[in-house]
Design a protein around this motif. Structure first.
Motif, PDB file in Angstrom:
ATOM      1  N   ILE A 117       0.929   4.241  -2.778  1.00 12.36           N
ATOM      2  CA  ILE A 117       0.588   5.620  -2.397  1.00 12.36           C
ATOM      3  C   ILE A 117       1.731   6.570  -2.754  1.00 12.36           C
ATOM      4  CG2 ILE A 117       0.272   7.125  -0.367  1.00 12.36           C
ATOM      5  CD1 ILE A 117      -1.583   4.933   0.774  1.00 12.36           C
ATOM      6  N   ARG A 154       1.748  10.861 -10.251  1.00 11.56           N
ATOM      7  CA  ARG A 154       0.498  11.060 -10.985  1.00 11.56           C
ATOM      8  C   ARG A 154       0.609  12.286 -11.882  1.00 11.56           C
ATOM      9  NH1 ARG A 154      -3.800  14.176 -10.249  1.00 11.56           N
ATOM     10  NH2 ARG A 154      -5.654  13.560 -11.437  1.00 11.56           N
ATOM     11  N   MET A 168       0.842  -1.203   0.000  1.00 12.95           N
ATOM     12  CA  MET A 168       0.000   0.000   0.000  1.00 12.95           C
ATOM     13  C   MET A 168       0.875   1.251   0.000  1.00 12.95           C
ATOM     14  SD  MET A 168      -2.606   1.447   2.915  1.00 12.95           S
ATOM     15  CE  MET A 168      -3.719   0.056   3.017  1.00 12.95           C
ATOM     16  N   PHE A 206      -5.195  13.683  -3.555  1.00 13.65           N
ATOM     17  CA  PHE A 206      -6.627  13.987  -3.447  1.00 13.65           C
ATOM     18  C   PHE A 206      -6.917  15.416  -2.999  1.00 13.65           C
ATOM     19  CE2 PHE A 206      -6.776   9.285  -3.011  1.00 13.65           C
ATOM     20  CZ  PHE A 206      -7.674   9.012  -4.038  1.00 13.65           C
ATOM     21  N   VAL A 222      -4.406  16.300   6.080  1.00 20.04           N
ATOM     22  CA  VAL A 222      -3.564  15.233   6.621  1.00 20.04           C
ATOM     23  C   VAL A 222      -4.224  13.898   6.268  1.00 20.04           C
ATOM     24  CG1 VAL A 222      -2.438  14.291   8.656  1.00 20.04           C
ATOM     25  CG2 VAL A 222      -2.871  16.748   8.511  1.00 20.04           C
ATOM     26  N   TYR A 223      -3.463  13.024   5.627  1.00 18.65           N
ATOM     27  CA  TYR A 223      -3.986  11.763   5.117  1.00 18.65           C
ATOM     28  C   TYR A 223      -3.482  10.577   5.926  1.00 18.65           C
ATOM     29  CZ  TYR A 223      -5.367  14.283   0.906  1.00 18.65           C
ATOM     30  OH  TYR A 223      -5.953  15.144   0.035  1.00 18.65           O
ATOM     31  N   VAL A 224      -4.365   9.635   6.129  1.00 26.45           N
ATOM     32  CA  VAL A 224      -3.964   8.339   6.666  1.00 26.45           C
ATOM     33  C   VAL A 224      -4.266   7.306   5.584  1.00 26.45           C
ATOM     34  CG1 VAL A 224      -4.357   6.609   8.458  1.00 26.45           C
ATOM     35  CG2 VAL A 224      -4.513   9.054   9.017  1.00 26.45           C
ATOM     36  N   ASN A 225      -3.241   6.625   5.118  1.00 22.98           N
ATOM     37  CA  ASN A 225      -3.415   5.550   4.134  1.00 22.98           C
ATOM     38  C   ASN A 225      -4.135   5.996   2.856  1.00 22.98           C
ATOM     39  OD1 ASN A 225      -2.088   3.783   5.857  1.00 22.98           O
ATOM     40  ND2 ASN A 225      -3.990   3.121   6.846  1.00 22.98           N
ATOM     41  N   ALA A 226      -3.755   7.163   2.374  1.00 22.12           N
ATOM     42  CA  ALA A 226      -4.275   7.616   1.075  1.00 22.12           C
ATOM     43  C   ALA A 226      -3.284   8.611   0.500  1.00 22.12           C
ATOM     44  CB  ALA A 226      -5.655   8.247   1.235  1.00 22.12           C
ATOM     45  N   SER A 227      -3.383   8.823  -0.800  1.00 24.89           N
ATOM     46  CA  SER A 227      -2.428   9.655  -1.527  1.00 24.89           C
ATOM     47  C   SER A 227      -2.715  11.139  -1.328  1.00 24.89           C
ATOM     48  CB  SER A 227      -2.515   9.311  -3.018  1.00 24.89           C
ATOM     49  OG  SER A 227      -1.830  10.268  -3.795  1.00 24.89           O
ATOM     50  N   GLY A 285      -3.164   8.405  14.594  1.00 26.97           N
ATOM     51  CA  GLY A 285      -3.780   9.462  15.390  1.00 26.97           C
ATOM     52  C   GLY A 285      -2.767  10.517  15.812  1.00 26.97           C
ATOM     53  N   TYR A 341      -8.239  19.466   7.325  1.00 21.81           N
ATOM     54  CA  TYR A 341      -8.953  18.329   6.757  1.00 21.81           C
ATOM     55  C   TYR A 341      -8.199  17.068   7.129  1.00 21.81           C
ATOM     56  CZ  TYR A 341     -11.748  21.513   3.917  1.00 21.81           C
ATOM     57  OH  TYR A 341     -12.610  22.493   3.511  1.00 21.81           O
ATOM     58  N   VAL A 342      -8.923  16.098   7.677  1.00 19.68           N
ATOM     59  CA  VAL A 342      -8.327  14.808   8.011  1.00 19.68           C
ATOM     60  C   VAL A 342      -8.997  13.773   7.110  1.00 19.68           C
ATOM     61  CG1 VAL A 342      -7.993  13.079   9.808  1.00 19.68           C
ATOM     62  CG2 VAL A 342      -7.920  15.521  10.383  1.00 19.68           C
ATOM     63  N   LEU A 343      -8.190  13.029   6.361  1.00 20.87           N
ATOM     64  CA  LEU A 343      -8.745  12.073   5.403  1.00 20.87           C
ATOM     65  C   LEU A 343      -8.197  10.694   5.718  1.00 20.87           C
ATOM     66  CD1 LEU A 343      -7.869  14.921   3.610  1.00 20.87           C
ATOM     67  CD2 LEU A 343      -9.680  13.825   2.258  1.00 20.87           C
ATOM     68  N   ARG A 344      -9.103   9.764   6.026  1.00 23.78           N
ATOM     69  CA  ARG A 344      -8.688   8.411   6.381  1.00 23.78           C
ATOM     70  C   ARG A 344      -9.113   7.445   5.288  1.00 23.78           C
ATOM     71  NH1 ARG A 344      -7.431   8.404  12.028  1.00 23.78           N
ATOM     72  NH2 ARG A 344      -8.010  10.405  12.932  1.00 23.78           N
ATOM     73  N   GLY A 345      -8.128   6.747   4.748  1.00 21.41           N
ATOM     74  CA  GLY A 345      -8.419   5.832   3.650  1.00 21.41           C
ATOM     75  C   GLY A 345      -7.937   4.433   3.952  1.00 21.41           C
ATOM     76  N   SER A 346      -7.948   3.614   2.925  1.00 26.58           N
ATOM     77  CA  SER A 346      -7.459   2.247   3.062  1.00 26.58           C
ATOM     78  C   SER A 346      -6.592   1.935   1.845  1.00 26.58           C
ATOM     79  CB  SER A 346      -8.646   1.285   3.154  1.00 26.58           C
ATOM     80  OG  SER A 346      -9.570   1.575   2.103  1.00 26.58           O
ATOM     81  N   GLY A 347      -5.778   2.906   1.491  1.00 26.84           N
ATOM     82  CA  GLY A 347      -4.865   2.691   0.378  1.00 26.84           C
ATOM     83  C   GLY A 347      -5.275   3.387  -0.913  1.00 26.84           C
ATOM     84  N   GLN A 348      -6.247   4.293  -0.838  1.00 25.12           N
ATOM     85  CA  GLN A 348      -6.726   4.942  -2.068  1.00 25.12           C
ATOM     86  C   GLN A 348      -5.631   5.766  -2.762  1.00 25.12           C
ATOM     87  OE1 GLN A 348      -8.464   4.720   0.700  1.00 25.12           O
ATOM     88  NE2 GLN A 348     -10.632   4.371   0.240  1.00 25.12           N
ATOM     89  N   VAL A 349      -5.604   5.634  -4.085  1.00 23.18           N
ATOM     90  CA  VAL A 349      -4.775   6.499  -4.913  1.00 23.18           C
ATOM     91  C   VAL A 349      -5.682   7.141  -5.950  1.00 23.18           C
ATOM     92  CG1 VAL A 349      -2.676   5.125  -4.579  1.00 23.18           C
ATOM     93  CG2 VAL A 349      -4.205   4.648  -6.531  1.00 23.18           C
ATOM     94  N   ARG A 350      -5.244   8.264  -6.495  1.00 26.82           N
ATOM     95  CA  ARG A 350      -6.095   9.025  -7.417  1.00 26.82           C
ATOM     96  C   ARG A 350      -5.813   8.604  -8.853  1.00 26.82           C
ATOM     97  NH1 ARG A 350      -6.530  15.609  -7.820  1.00 26.82           N
ATOM     98  NH2 ARG A 350      -8.136  15.654  -9.457  1.00 26.82           N
ATOM     99  N   ASN A 391       1.798   7.111  -6.504  1.00 25.46           N
ATOM    100  CA  ASN A 391       0.703   7.965  -6.957  1.00 25.46           C
ATOM    101  C   ASN A 391       0.948   9.420  -6.553  1.00 25.46           C
ATOM    102  OD1 ASN A 391      -2.395   9.039  -6.163  1.00 25.46           O
ATOM    103  ND2 ASN A 391      -2.214   7.985  -8.130  1.00 25.46           N
TER     104      ASN A 391
END
Lengths: 435, 435
Positions: A250, A257, A246, A390, A382-387, A371, B425-434, A253
């Motif tokens: 990420i 990208r 993962m 976005f 701030v991203y957790v487990n995402a690119s 956290g 902004y806090v963004l929580r994903g599960s591996g998302q890429v754009r 990407n």
């Protein structure tokens, strides 16, 4: 006629004319402003050949001046690009009217009815570089929000901007918007920007859209409030608990990208404890995309090992030793800095020191670490487990992004129409006086 | 110890120390921050004699320097004033925690969970004059909102401010707040303010609280974003449709309730058509309060007539001819400018030209006129049939007013704790890429 007027008017006179227009514009209905947007879109379509012709002259001059291909591409307009500008204006029509919203209603103890109501800012100044589509975009957003605008585009696009602004203004005035609601400065030298920045009390907000140099100049010298946009020195931090596949996806990407965007990752931080397992695959994948790597000592060792191991696969691994300067560099190019850290505290500290408060990501399966990262990192997104890719008004579910703010006052992160509004308190009484 | 450190540290070093503290402070719980407020209040009470003693030295020096009585009164602290400062800190404890509020929650199309969460600004700089109570007030508000503060008070209050800041800091650190969360500059010369204003990227917002000169200086020279507060050239406009008794009561209240406040009326505008009926009674009533009137030609004639008619009542009518300067003057004194206008358009134009976008009132029984006034006047608070004296955080139903903003970005009108917050902004994903 408009053109002639502008060329003899001072920046201050133009801003004052826009201020007068803004008074009237602020009392128009949302329906009327939508009619203006429709007329503006129609004018662009009907006069597309004229716009393209003026643009060709800008293009010719730019080519003669030896302008880089990437800038020429931003400058160029053809009929389909003009159509896209028109369509963008129409897209604004369907968005809800940002004005007249009652944000707070309260009856005070003494019977006074208090309403907090959204209103336009007044006069919005936009300073931008050689992208003529911004002229239509900015004018449309300002009309939608009931603001008069003063536009100062780049000199390379002077003819394109002038014709676009003139056509949009004529169309808006034709359906009842006040004269001078859309004004483009004809002078494109830097002093025009400086004059705009001094007009505190006349210009209500200045939005620079462009490179880091332009933005810094505005922030440092403007007496008018600025919405600081854009520069993004973004990081992806791979925590020891990360799913390594993962994390690799990420990072790729976020870095590859698109290279020229502010939400692209510029530095990869990796927990030292997983560097030896994670980095070889990661560096190979980046090499596969042609990315040049600026490596700290440990990453450099990994890169050497990876190159030696993968020599037979035919991928060329480009890497150099990172300097301190790399940590602060927004490459906007197929380059990345790579650094190993001793865990989350060092990662957060590094990001808060070198980041530009734009977009930051952690890849971790440990919720506690995620956290702490979310709480400790000072950034708009701030991203957790995402690119980080976005960070964008459209992706966030907003309409009509104006820019991405890296300041904390008024608007942070991707911002849209509401950022061009303020509010006023309206208090209706029946003769109340204060004891 | 703290004092010695400060006297040798640069403004920049102090701000950097506050920045470091702000990182930690931003992750404290609301409960912890309330405990700090309680400890701070307790420290002021327990050490009141020490505070009063230091203040006496400031007072002596100020008296020797020939300081005006009104300034001395602002400067003076006794045990009851220290108690009021402590009580104000405790009042903050009952207000809801402004941090961690989820302002927006959205699940994006790709499964990413987006939250927009309130966060502190970081480092708040306050620049103020010789009112030592502002030191406690500002420190308390900043602790409540999770911001570190750098305080630069007036030189007359140097000793008072130093001891208050030191006690508050000790108390806050004693219950677990980070060191350097509250810092007072010891240098009170103007250059310290200028240094603060240059610290873009370290100081997140600058709030000047004081006279018009100080505020203008900050707005014009600060690279740090400023919240502009305070100056109020407010108007009451008496429309032809007004209930004249109501109008008279509102003008008297807006002008005479307190002279030195920013929401006091400074100009009375009257429709020419009712000047002859309305003004004689109005001017007599103002004369009764000892107000000096700066009259335009028509009001001057009314004043002469009123003086001649009321000569026998023993009221002395003080009036002079107004100059253009009067329309732009914030008297903050028992003086008022009086002008007749040819109806609502001239009134709105006059206000938008000379007003400071603070508080403006119309007295009218004609709803159409009231509506036009509300829409047309550009001010933080617009009143229909009520006194401008109500512009105040407490009267508006807010807790803990910090000031009254006359700018349009971020905070307008009376502002409270939320103005010292931003969001991320806090963004929580599960591996998302754009894509």
């Amino acid at each position: 006629m408009t053109e002639r007027m502008e060329s003899t008017e001072s920046v201050r006179a133009i801003a004052l004319a826009a201020k007068a227009a803004s008074r009237e514009l602020g009392t128009t209905t949302g329906e009327k402003r939508n009619q203006a947007l429709a007329a503006m879109a129609q004018a662009l379509r009907a006069r597309a050949p004229e716009i393209v012709a003026e643009n060709s002259l800008d293009m010719e001059a730019a080519r003669r001046a030896g302008t880089a291909e990437s800038l020429l591409d931003r400058l160029m307009l053809d009929e389909s690009r003009v159509e896209a500008m028109a369509a963008a204006l129409e897209d604004l029509m369907v968005l809800p009217d940002p004005l007249g919203t009652v944000q707070v209603h309260r009856e005070l103890y003494n019977g006074i009815e208090l309403d907090r109501v959204s209103v336009p800012l007044g006069v919005v100044a936009m300073v931008y570089e050689a992208r003529p589509n911004v002229t239509a975009d900015a004018a449309g957003i300002c009309i939608k929000t009931g603001n008069a605008c003063v536009l100062r585009g780049g000199s390379l696009a002077a003819r394109s901007n002038a014709v676009i602004a003139r056509l949009l203004h004529e169309a808006a005035v034709g359906v009842g918007m006040p004269r001078n609601c859309i004004r483009a400065l004809e002078t494109t030298d830097r002093s025009a920007t400086d004059e705009l920045m001094a007009l505190h009390g006349i210009v209500d907000v200045l939005i620079p859209r462009g490179g880091a140099g332009l933005i810094r100049h505005c922030v440092e010298h403007s007496k008018v409030p600025v919405i600081e946009t854009g520069t993004g020195n973004c990081h992806v931090y791979v925590h020891a608990s990360a799913d390594e596949d993962m994390a690799c996806a990420i990072v790729l990407n976020a870095k590859c990208r698109r290279y020229g965007v502010c939400n692209a990752a510029e530095t990869l931080l990796v927990d030292r404890s997983i560097a030896r397992s994670f980095l070889p695959g990661m560096l190979s994948a980046l090499a596969h995309e042609g990315v040049l790597m600026h490596c700290d000592e440990e990453a450099y060792d990994c890169a050497i090992w990876t190159r030696d191991e993968s020599g037979r696969t035919g991928i060329e691994l480009n890497f150099v030793r990172a300097t301190d300067e790399d940590w602060a560099t927004e490459y906007l190019a197929p380059e990345i800095a790579v650094k190993c850290v001793d865990g989350i505290d060092e990662a957060i500290e590094h990001i808060n020191r070198y980041g530009t408060k734009h977009s930051e990501a952690i890849v971790a399966s440990d919720d506690g670490a995620a956290g702490r990262f979310v709480a400790g990192v000072d950034a708009a997104a701030v991203y957790v487990n995402a690119s980080t890719a976005f960070t964008d008004g459209g992706e966030f579910g907003m309409g009509a992004e104006i820019g991405i703010s890296t300041q904390k006052l008024h608007a942070r992160g991707p911002f849209a129409l509401e950022a061009l509004t303020s509010y006023k308190y309206v208090l209706r009484g029946s003769g109340q006086v204060r004891m």
